[in-house]
Design an enzyme around this catalytic site. Sequence first.
Site, PDB file in Angstrom:
ATOM      1  N   HIS A 137      -6.783  -5.335  -4.696  1.00 36.77           N
ATOM      2  CA  HIS A 137      -6.521  -4.591  -3.310  1.00 36.77           C
ATOM      3  C   HIS A 137      -8.045  -4.471  -2.623  1.00 36.77           C
ATOM      4  CE1 HIS A 137      -4.967  -1.860  -0.334  1.00 36.77           C
ATOM      5  NE2 HIS A 137      -6.138  -1.195  -0.303  1.00 36.77           N
ATOM      6  N   GLU A 138      -8.982  -3.779  -3.571  1.00 32.37           N
ATOM      7  CA  GLU A 138     -10.335  -3.673  -2.917  1.00 32.37           C
ATOM      8  C   GLU A 138     -11.017  -5.066  -2.671  1.00 32.37           C
ATOM      9  OE1 GLU A 138     -10.933  -0.846  -1.730  1.00 32.37           O
ATOM     10  OE2 GLU A 138      -9.790   0.391  -2.615  1.00 32.37           O
ATOM     11  N   HIS A 167     -10.322  -6.376   0.493  1.00 33.36           N
ATOM     12  CA  HIS A 167     -11.011  -5.978   1.606  1.00 33.36           C
ATOM     13  C   HIS A 167     -12.330  -6.591   1.638  1.00 33.36           C
ATOM     14  CE1 HIS A 167      -8.270  -2.648   2.791  1.00 33.36           C
ATOM     15  NE2 HIS A 167      -8.290  -2.061   1.863  1.00 33.36           N
ATOM     16  N   HIS A 185      -5.459  -3.318   5.532  1.00 31.84           N
ATOM     17  CA  HIS A 185      -3.996  -3.055   4.993  1.00 31.84           C
ATOM     18  C   HIS A 185      -2.956  -3.858   5.438  1.00 31.84           C
ATOM     19  CE1 HIS A 185      -6.221   0.825   3.565  1.00 31.84           C
ATOM     20  NE2 HIS A 185      -6.031  -0.063   2.666  1.00 31.84           N
ATOM     21  N   CYS A 186      -2.010  -4.099   4.754  1.00 32.69           N
ATOM     22  CA  CYS A 186      -0.752  -4.872   5.074  1.00 32.69           C
ATOM     23  C   CYS A 186       0.527  -3.970   5.136  1.00 32.69           C
ATOM     24  CB  CYS A 186      -0.564  -6.185   4.046  1.00 32.69           C
ATOM     25  SG  CYS A 186       0.799  -7.047   4.218  1.00 32.69           S
ATOM     26  N   CYS A 200       3.158  -6.157  -1.159  1.00 28.36           N
ATOM     27  CA  CYS A 200       2.012  -6.582  -0.806  1.00 28.36           C
ATOM     28  C   CYS A 200       0.773  -5.970  -1.578  1.00 28.36           C
ATOM     29  CB  CYS A 200       1.834  -7.268   0.582  1.00 28.36           C
ATOM     30  SG  CYS A 200      -0.093  -7.881   0.663  1.00 28.36           S
ATOM     31  N   CYS A 215       1.057 -10.978  -0.161  1.00 27.63           N
ATOM     32  CA  CYS A 215       2.004 -11.804   0.802  1.00 27.63           C
ATOM     33  C   CYS A 215       1.576 -13.065   1.377  1.00 27.63           C
ATOM     34  CB  CYS A 215       2.488 -10.639   1.755  1.00 27.63           C
ATOM     35  SG  CYS A 215       1.425 -10.620   3.235  1.00 27.63           S
ATOM     36  N   CYS A 271      -1.168 -12.352   4.127  1.00 26.70           N
ATOM     37  CA  CYS A 271      -2.599 -12.069   3.434  1.00 26.70           C
ATOM     38  C   CYS A 271      -3.219 -13.316   2.796  1.00 26.70           C
ATOM     39  CB  CYS A 271      -2.465 -10.992   2.475  1.00 26.70           C
ATOM     40  SG  CYS A 271      -2.086  -9.175   3.477  1.00 26.70           S
TER      41      CYS A 271
HETATM   42 ZN   LIG Z   1      -7.363  -0.350   1.267  1.00 25.77          ZN
HETATM   43 ZN   LIG Z   2       0.044  -8.465   2.624  1.00 27.91          ZN
END
Ligand SMILES: [Zn+2]
Ligand SMILES: [Zn+2]
Length: 177
Positions: free
Chosen positions: A121-122, A125, A131-132, A137, A156, A159
């Site tokens: 996740h990070e 970014h 954010h999704c 996701c 996903c 992304c």
């Molecule tokens: Zn985040």
């Molecule tokens: Zn996504």
Amino acid sequence: MAIVLMGSNLAYIGSKVSELVTRVFLSVKVAEIYESQFIDRRLVDDRRRQLRAKEVAVVLRRMSGSDIVLGLVDYDAYVPGLNFVFGIALPSLKVAVVFLARLRTPSHRLFTMRVFKEVLHELGHVFGLDHCAVPRCVMNFSNSVIEVDLKSMFFCKHCAKKLAMKGLEINRKYIME
Ligand SMILES: [Zn+2]
Ligand SMILES: [Zn+2]
């Protein structure tokens, strides 16, 4: 990429995260893993007993000249306005940090899964993703460990496509069907 570990006994999770990152992001190489046994007390807010997340990210960034820095820090952290954060990313500095304290659980397997999700996740970014809204996701925002557990380790299609447009190739196994 450099991985910086802050806290004791993080070598194993550090090596697992290193494997994960190179498995998922095909063009990323982990060149170095630094270990620092101690939490820098100057970064702790004494009243809250939490690290100041953004300052930690800036300090870890300075520890390596590598293109990207990923930190794993075994402590709780916050940013002003939020009670806590699982991680932080400063895309302009190409640094991401995941804070392990709130992800811990007796099951080592579950702990590792949580760390993996927050790392992806990070780093998402750092690579320019926001954010999704797709619930499973990995870029979906998580406000609690329950939400971390509910989402997947995968990007996903949306992304993944955004990353591909930035020239970042992802292992197809980490893209949702
Ligand atoms: Zn985040
Ligand atoms: Zn996504």
